[in-house]
Scaffold this active site. Sequence first.
Site, mmCIF file in Angstrom:
data_model
loop_
_atom_site.group_PDB
_atom_site.id
_atom_site.type_symbol
_atom_site.label_atom_id
_atom_site.label_comp_id
_atom_site.label_asym_id
_atom_site.label_seq_id
_atom_site.Cartn_x
_atom_site.Cartn_y
_atom_site.Cartn_z
ATOM 1 N N ASP A 71 -0.234 5.173 0.938
ATOM 2 C CA ASP A 71 -0.485 6.188 1.969
ATOM 3 C C ASP A 71 -0.578 5.553 3.346
ATOM 4 O OD1 ASP A 71 -0.677 8.569 0.313
ATOM 5 O OD2 ASP A 71 -2.396 7.543 -0.564
ATOM 6 N N ASP A 116 0.874 -1.172 0.000
ATOM 7 C CA ASP A 116 0.000 0.000 0.000
ATOM 8 C C ASP A 116 0.918 1.231 0.000
ATOM 9 O OD1 ASP A 116 -2.255 1.743 0.592
ATOM 10 O OD2 ASP A 116 -1.460 1.789 2.638
HETATM 11 C C1 XBP Z 1 -5.171 6.298 0.881
HETATM 12 C C2 XBP Z 1 -6.238 7.133 0.340
HETATM 13 C C3 XBP Z 1 -5.954 8.161 -0.643
HETATM 14 C C4 XBP Z 1 -5.275 9.398 -0.118
HETATM 15 C C5 XBP Z 1 -5.571 10.571 -1.007
HETATM 16 O O1 XBP Z 1 -4.691 5.484 -0.132
HETATM 17 O O2 XBP Z 1 -7.382 6.929 0.689
HETATM 18 O O3 XBP Z 1 -7.191 8.536 -1.154
HETATM 19 O O4 XBP Z 1 -5.785 9.724 1.157
HETATM 20 O O5 XBP Z 1 -5.100 10.285 -2.267
HETATM 21 P P1 XBP Z 1 -3.819 4.117 0.140
HETATM 22 P P2 XBP Z 1 -5.793 10.857 -3.587
HETATM 23 O O6 XBP Z 1 -3.715 3.915 1.612
HETATM 24 O O7 XBP Z 1 -4.596 3.039 -0.553
HETATM 25 O O8 XBP Z 1 -2.479 4.372 -0.510
HETATM 26 O O9 XBP Z 1 -6.291 12.247 -3.305
HETATM 27 O O10 XBP Z 1 -4.682 10.840 -4.604
HETATM 28 O O11 XBP Z 1 -6.917 9.914 -3.924
HETATM 29 MG MG MG Z 2 -2.967 3.148 3.387
#
Ligand code: XBP
Ligand code: MG
Length: 290
Positions: free
Chosen positions: A39, A37
């Site tokens: 974020d 993953d």
């Molecule tokens: C986490 C998310 C993302 C980010 C914002 O993604 O929910 O939406 O918060 O990114 P993950 P965007 O943990 O799956 O990496 O604004 O680019 O959507």
């Molecule tokens: Mg995440």
Amino acid sequence: MNAKAHPVTATDPTERKPSEKGAAENNISQLQAVIFDVDGTLAETELAGHRVAFNRAFKEFGLDWHWSAALYGELLAVTGGKERIRLYVETYANQMLGRADLDAWVASLHQRKSEIYSELVLSGAIPLRPGVARLIQELRTAGIRIAIATTTTPAGLRSLIMANFRHDMDMLFEVIGAGDIVAAKKPAPDIYQWVLGRLNLPPEACLAVEDSYPGLAAARAAGVPTLVTVNGYTADQNFDGALSVVSDLGEPNVPANPIAGLPLTQECVDLNQLRTWHRLYSETSQRAVL
Ligand code: XBP
Ligand code: MG
């Protein structure tokens, strides 16, 4: 702390012919790929990255919205930036729902947010979490395949990787599943299924690394055993079904802390630890189907 992990479960192999079953068991008993993953897992991007970029974009669009750290924590219940803006509109700004061009407006607001996020990340504001660079390097050296499964945009990911690895993301990751490439974002399994299809691997041959409940739910629904590294926004979430839950990947001089599930038997998570967890998972899976 609600984080706990239950025994892992196996997919049902009885639908396969005996010869296929043997091949599949050989495949799954060895760890072949790690799916990360982004974020919250590769880096703590939410509080000082995405949230700040959303707020700057709101200002540029003449909106008086401000997402505090606490409010942003609530909004993280929904994954995907456009989906998060929609959740805010529906909950706190429903007068906007009358806009005929709402979808296009949300898309343009999110597009601007993404540009601001990339600038922020490229300035070096968001470092990787402990152990991430170390583990990725170790996996590369050992020839373990590496992939990404994220709801964030490919452009933001490219910036995060460039800022921290000084490499293009395509050089580091064999398969990148990101953003709107699938219609249903996490906790739906779609992004993991898409990545598995590109890797051409069964889920049991892989390990996912996630930081949140929606991420774990997505990986589990796709059948991928999952390691969770918690962070400030996710530490109190429910991680039932995780293979193991730890504070972070750790570094040799800054050990990770075990939280739940299969125990951390070393001071930090390295390939040896991943292989141990994966072997225990495979043995449990195979016992469960005998
Ligand atoms: C986490 C998310 C993302 C980010 C914002 O993604 O929910 O939406 O918060 O990114 P993950 P965007 O943990 O799956 O990496 O604004 O680019 O959507
Ligand atoms: Mg995440």
